[in-house]
Design a protein around this motif. Structure first.
Motif, PDB file in Angstrom:
ATOM      1  N   PRO A  72      28.713  36.863   7.383  1.00  0.00           N
ATOM      2  CA  PRO A  72      29.062  37.698   8.538  1.00  0.00           C
ATOM      3  C   PRO A  72      27.821  38.226   9.274  1.00  0.00           C
ATOM      4  O   PRO A  72      27.863  38.467  10.472  1.00  0.00           O
ATOM      5  N   TYR A  73      26.708  38.370   8.553  1.00  0.00           N
ATOM      6  CA  TYR A  73      25.490  38.927   9.162  1.00  0.00           C
ATOM      7  C   TYR A  73      24.522  37.843   9.633  1.00  0.00           C
ATOM      8  O   TYR A  73      23.435  38.161  10.122  1.00  0.00           O
ATOM      9  N   GLY A  74      24.893  36.550   9.481  1.00  0.00           N
ATOM     10  CA  GLY A  74      24.016  35.478   9.959  1.00  0.00           C
ATOM     11  C   GLY A  74      23.797  34.405   8.900  1.00  0.00           C
ATOM     12  O   GLY A  74      24.503  34.362   7.896  1.00  0.00           O
ATOM     13  N   ASP A  75      22.821  33.530   9.158  1.00  0.00           N
ATOM     14  CA  ASP A  75      22.526  32.452   8.217  1.00  0.00           C
ATOM     15  C   ASP A  75      21.960  33.020   6.923  1.00  0.00           C
ATOM     16  O   ASP A  75      21.180  33.970   6.942  1.00  0.00           O
ATOM     17  N   GLN A  76      22.371  32.395   5.822  1.00  0.00           N
ATOM     18  CA  GLN A  76      21.877  32.843   4.517  1.00  0.00           C
ATOM     19  C   GLN A  76      21.581  31.612   3.667  1.00  0.00           C
ATOM     20  O   GLN A  76      22.451  30.754   3.492  1.00  0.00           O
ATOM     21  N   THR A  77      20.375  31.516   3.162  1.00  0.00           N
ATOM     22  CA  THR A  77      20.050  30.469   2.184  1.00  0.00           C
ATOM     23  C   THR A  77      20.669  30.854   0.847  1.00  0.00           C
ATOM     24  O   THR A  77      20.645  32.036   0.463  1.00  0.00           O
ATOM     25  N   LEU A  78      21.228  29.862   0.164  1.00  0.00           N
ATOM     26  CA  LEU A  78      21.804  30.105  -1.161  1.00  0.00           C
ATOM     27  C   LEU A  78      20.759  29.806  -2.229  1.00  0.00           C
ATOM     28  O   LEU A  78      20.008  28.832  -2.131  1.00  0.00           O
ATOM     29  N   TRP A  79      20.752  30.628  -3.261  1.00  0.00           N
ATOM     30  CA  TRP A  79      19.716  30.558  -4.301  1.00  0.00           C
ATOM     31  C   TRP A  79      20.351  30.378  -5.674  1.00  0.00           C
ATOM     32  O   TRP A  79      21.524  30.725  -5.866  1.00  0.00           O
ATOM     33  N   PRO A  80      19.567  29.894  -6.622  1.00  0.00           N
ATOM     34  CA  PRO A  80      20.037  29.979  -8.013  1.00  0.00           C
ATOM     35  C   PRO A  80      20.206  31.462  -8.383  1.00  0.00           C
ATOM     36  O   PRO A  80      19.536  32.325  -7.782  1.00  0.00           O
ATOM     37  N   ASP A  81      21.058  31.753  -9.339  1.00  0.00           N
ATOM     38  CA  ASP A  81      21.163  33.140  -9.821  1.00  0.00           C
ATOM     39  C   ASP A  81      19.762  33.611 -10.240  1.00  0.00           C
ATOM     40  O   ASP A  81      19.064  32.899 -10.974  1.00  0.00           O
ATOM     41  N   HIS A  82      19.357  34.779  -9.801  1.00  0.00           N
ATOM     42  CA  HIS A  82      18.001  35.253 -10.103  1.00  0.00           C
ATOM     43  C   HIS A  82      17.942  36.770 -10.008  1.00  0.00           C
ATOM     44  O   HIS A  82      18.773  37.401  -9.337  1.00  0.00           O
TER      45      HIS A  82
END
Ligand code: VGL
Ligand code: ZN
Length: 203
Positions: A72-82
């Protein structure tokens, strides 16, 4: 000039062997220890996610780490759990000399929104309180280094400029993730925003 030094996310999960290891990430520890000893005022940031954070690819079926989604707030890169709150991966590198730190800013603790920057969450609006803290204490200049150059360091540096601080980033005391040219694009964005990029030798 009243200066605060910010050490960005020097945490186990961003170092070799960690869940979101940055190449050569632990190489920042020694120069950052040198820098922390050099400045009168030291602030640390700590990526600090709850389990099931929305920036984790594991929460988005059919989406892999290091790909992008729309939030909802824009593009987001997805990451491994960290950097799960309280975990070994979220702890500062054991050789980082944190004794003189005056403030630790934790970020990314709200499940529905990520926060790369030390100043604002990824909606670029919700504040962490750091700008007000620095201004109330009379700081007008920030020097920063850490992990990762092209994400949390760069976002912090750009926001420092937006908040009216002069800013230097110590490039050789930082290491990058470099996803899809992100190091080059964020380096240019920092230069365009008036961030001074320096090295240990030229600082
Ligand atoms: C970071 C990706 C996800 C960083 C934090 O510290 O640069 N990158 N969370
Ligand atoms: Zn994170």
């Amino acid at each position: 000039m009243t200066t605060a030094f910010l050490a960005i996310d020097v945490q186990n999960d961003f170092c070799p062997g960690g869940a979101l290891a940055v190449a050569d990430g632990d190489a920042v520890v020694a120069p950052i220890n040198t820098l922390m000893a050099r400045y009168d005022h030291v602030i640390l940031t700590q990526d600090w996610h709850p389990q099931g954070h929305s920036s984790f690819a594991s929460q988005h079926q059919g989406h892999d780490p290091f790909t992008m989604i729309k939030m909802p707030y824009g593009d987001q890169t997805l990451w491994p759990d960290h950097c799960i709150q309280g975990s070994h991966g979220a702890a500062f590198h054991q050789d980082l000399n944190i004794d003189r730190a005056e403030l630790i800013i934790r970020k990314g603790y709200r499940r529905q929104i990520d926060s790369y920057s030390a100043f604002f969450e990824n909606d670029h609006t919700t504040t962490t309180g750091l700008s007000g803290y620095l201004k109330e204490r009379g700081f007008d200049h920030v020097v920063m280094a850490g992990l990762a150059t092209d994400f949390c360091v760069a976002f912090s540096a750009l926001d420092a400029r937006k908040c009216g601080f002069t800013c230097q980033v110590v490039m050789d005391a930082s290491r990058a993730i470099d996803l899809g040219g992100s190091l080059a694009s964020m380096t240019k964005a920092m230069q365009d925003a008036g961030v001074e990029l320096v090295d240990m030798a030229t600082l």
